[in-house]
Design a protein around this motif. Structure first.
Motif, mmCIF file in Angstrom:
data_model
loop_
_atom_site.group_PDB
_atom_site.id
_atom_site.type_symbol
_atom_site.label_atom_id
_atom_site.label_comp_id
_atom_site.label_asym_id
_atom_site.label_seq_id
_atom_site.Cartn_x
_atom_site.Cartn_y
_atom_site.Cartn_z
ATOM 1 N N MET A 1 -7.583 -40.944 5.540
ATOM 2 C CA MET A 1 -8.030 -39.768 6.307
ATOM 3 C C MET A 1 -9.547 -39.631 6.177
ATOM 4 N N SER A 2 -10.228 -39.689 7.292
ATOM 5 C CA SER A 2 -11.691 -39.648 7.287
ATOM 6 C C SER A 2 -12.209 -38.242 7.044
ATOM 7 N N ASN A 3 -13.297 -38.134 6.285
ATOM 8 C CA ASN A 3 -13.962 -36.849 6.071
ATOM 9 C C ASN A 3 -15.355 -36.853 6.696
ATOM 10 N N ASP A 4 -15.528 -37.630 7.764
ATOM 11 C CA ASP A 4 -16.829 -37.733 8.412
ATOM 12 C C ASP A 4 -17.072 -36.517 9.296
ATOM 13 N N ALA A 5 -18.009 -35.693 8.891
ATOM 14 C CA ALA A 5 -18.383 -34.521 9.692
ATOM 15 C C ALA A 5 -19.864 -34.608 10.001
ATOM 16 N N THR A 6 -20.239 -34.153 11.182
ATOM 17 C CA THR A 6 -21.655 -34.072 11.528
ATOM 18 C C THR A 6 -22.194 -32.719 11.084
ATOM 19 N N THR A 7 -23.488 -32.680 10.800
ATOM 20 C CA THR A 7 -24.123 -31.446 10.345
ATOM 21 C C THR A 7 -25.294 -31.110 11.255
ATOM 22 N N GLU A 8 -25.380 -29.838 11.616
ATOM 23 C CA GLU A 8 -26.515 -29.355 12.399
ATOM 24 C C GLU A 8 -26.994 -28.048 11.785
ATOM 25 N N ARG A 9 -28.180 -27.628 12.176
ATOM 26 C CA ARG A 9 -28.747 -26.385 11.636
ATOM 27 C C ARG A 9 -29.173 -25.480 12.778
ATOM 28 N N PHE A 10 -29.063 -24.190 12.558
ATOM 29 C CA PHE A 10 -29.452 -23.220 13.573
ATOM 30 C C PHE A 10 -30.008 -21.984 12.883
ATOM 31 N N ALA A 11 -30.731 -21.174 13.636
ATOM 32 C CA ALA A 11 -31.295 -19.935 13.108
ATOM 33 C C ALA A 11 -30.304 -18.802 13.307
ATOM 34 N N SER A 12 -30.005 -18.063 12.250
ATOM 35 C CA SER A 12 -29.121 -16.910 12.352
ATOM 36 C C SER A 12 -29.862 -15.742 13.010
ATOM 37 N N PHE A 13 -29.253 -14.579 13.045
ATOM 38 C CA PHE A 13 -29.792 -13.413 13.759
ATOM 39 C C PHE A 13 -31.185 -13.020 13.289
ATOM 40 N N ASP A 14 -31.504 -13.331 12.022
ATOM 41 C CA ASP A 14 -32.795 -12.934 11.448
ATOM 42 C C ASP A 14 -33.712 -14.126 11.194
ATOM 43 N N GLY A 15 -33.340 -15.294 11.725
ATOM 44 C CA GLY A 15 -34.166 -16.482 11.575
ATOM 45 C C GLY A 15 -33.845 -17.338 10.368
ATOM 46 N N VAL A 16 -32.955 -16.884 9.475
ATOM 47 C CA VAL A 16 -32.560 -17.690 8.314
ATOM 48 C C VAL A 16 -31.796 -18.923 8.799
ATOM 49 N N HIS A 21 -21.134 -27.576 10.085
ATOM 50 C CA HIS A 21 -20.544 -28.913 10.029
ATOM 51 C C HIS A 21 -19.404 -28.998 11.047
ATOM 52 N N ARG A 22 -19.269 -30.148 11.704
ATOM 53 C CA ARG A 22 -18.261 -30.276 12.752
ATOM 54 C C ARG A 22 -17.478 -31.579 12.631
ATOM 55 N N VAL A 23 -16.200 -31.493 12.982
ATOM 56 C CA VAL A 23 -15.353 -32.678 13.068
ATOM 57 C C VAL A 23 -14.257 -32.408 14.090
ATOM 58 N N GLY A 24 -13.929 -33.423 14.896
ATOM 59 C CA GLY A 24 -12.814 -33.314 15.819
ATOM 60 C C GLY A 24 -13.188 -32.773 17.188
ATOM 61 N N ALA A 49 -10.133 -30.227 6.906
ATOM 62 C CA ALA A 49 -10.820 -30.244 8.200
ATOM 63 C C ALA A 49 -10.336 -31.408 9.056
ATOM 64 N N GLN A 50 -10.209 -32.568 8.446
ATOM 65 C CA GLN A 50 -9.745 -33.731 9.204
ATOM 66 C C GLN A 50 -8.299 -33.560 9.645
ATOM 67 N N ARG A 51 -7.490 -32.966 8.797
ATOM 68 C CA ARG A 51 -6.090 -32.722 9.169
ATOM 69 C C ARG A 51 -6.009 -31.804 10.390
ATOM 70 N N LEU A 52 -6.839 -30.790 10.411
ATOM 71 C CA LEU A 52 -6.860 -29.863 11.544
ATOM 72 C C LEU A 52 -7.440 -30.537 12.791
ATOM 73 N N ALA A 53 -8.427 -31.398 12.589
ATOM 74 C CA ALA A 53 -8.967 -32.166 13.719
ATOM 75 C C ALA A 53 -7.887 -33.079 14.300
ATOM 76 N N ASP A 54 -7.116 -33.704 13.411
ATOM 77 C CA ASP A 54 -6.040 -34.589 13.859
ATOM 78 C C ASP A 54 -4.954 -33.812 14.612
ATOM 79 N N ALA A 55 -4.855 -32.504 14.343
ATOM 80 C CA ALA A 55 -3.870 -31.657 15.020
ATOM 81 C C ALA A 55 -4.369 -31.152 16.369
ATOM 82 N N GLY A 56 -5.610 -31.544 16.754
ATOM 83 C CA GLY A 56 -6.099 -31.215 18.083
ATOM 84 C C GLY A 56 -7.140 -30.116 18.142
#
Length: 253
Positions: A1-16, A21-24, A49-56
């Motif tokens: 079972m793969s645990n490969d997730a991509t990671t991205e960053r974004f600014a929250s409501f106050d700029g923090v 992380h995303r998969v599936g 996370a991968q199990r849930l991704a595998d579930a669609g």
């Protein structure tokens, strides 16, 4: 079972800056982790996370501020009341999701319920993991325990009931200055307000987990809840495959 997730960053409501992380691919599902943990520790490492991704599902996992790969500011202004609810709203805006399922464990479950009760989060379905009535109605007591762990960090010995929590904070590299500020941002919840949580809800808890009080009592207070148990304590239940399995089974039933 793969645990490969991509990671991205974004600014929250106050700029923090927050990490996501995303998969599936598939139906949108946002997962929120527990206190002093992370998306990696709660959802990715043990295969949920991968199990849930595998579930669609298109699974997105937020690192709350002060956790995981997200920023941990020391400015008190970065910690208004219900800041984690606002971070969750910001994550959904970043994702562009209006129709979604929301799942949380412990702090993530508490944040989800606060957001739904306040009308700020409106998931189609909700998963509440590792949470009971005391973790909502008596959070100030639980919060005081963790503040003591932080304040007495260097003097807590092996015979102290707080030693295990101290070691967990140490293992996760938690920024204790930021963590102490964060602990004051979640108010206690009036349990009567849970009748506002009208969407179908899965309450899932370890069969030895009493850290946040009774999960079964919590399920009974929710208008449309299903209660299931998985093996383990509060800390060990997230390491067992049954957690992800029960979530996937409920979501795909």
């Amino acid at each position: 079972m793969s645990n490969d997730a991509t990671t991205e960053r974004f600014a929250s409501f106050d700029g923090v800056e927050l990490a996501l992380h995303r998969v599936g691919e598939g139906a949108p599902l946002l997962l929120l982790h527990g206190l002093f943990s992370s998306a990696q520790m709660n959802w990715i490492k043990w295969g949920h996370a991968q199990r849930l991704a595998d579930a669609g599902f298109a699974v997105a996992m937020l690192d709350f501020r002060v956790h995981g790969e997200s920023a941990a500011p020391h400015d008190e202004a970065a910690y208004p009341e219900n800041v984690l609810v606002r971070d969750t709203v910001a994550a959904l805006a970043h994702l562009g999701w209006d129709d979604y399922v929301l799942g949380g464990f412990s702090l993530g479950a508490r944040t989800s319920l606060h957001g739904v009760v306040q009308g700020l989060l409106e998931p189609q379905r909700l998963i509440v993991g590792g949470m009971g009535t005391a973790g909502l109605g008596e959070w100030s007591t639980r919060s005081a325990f963790f503040r003591r762990v932080i304040d007495e960090f260097d003097t807590i010995g092996r015979d102290d009931p707080a030693y295990f929590s101290r070691q967990f904070l140490k293992s996760q590299g938690v920024d204790r200055v930021a963590a102490r500020l964060l602990l004051g941002t979640l108010p206690d919840m009036e349990l009567g307000d849970l009748d506002r949580v009208t969407m179908p809800t899965l309450v899932v808890c370890g069969d030895e987990d009493r850290d946040n009080g009774s999960a079964e009592e919590l399920a009974a207070l929710l208008p449309d809840a299903t209660y299931v148990e998985v093996p383990g304590t509060h800390m060990s239940s997230v390491t067992k495959p049954e957690l992800g399995q029960r979530m996937a089974e409920w979501l795909t039933a």
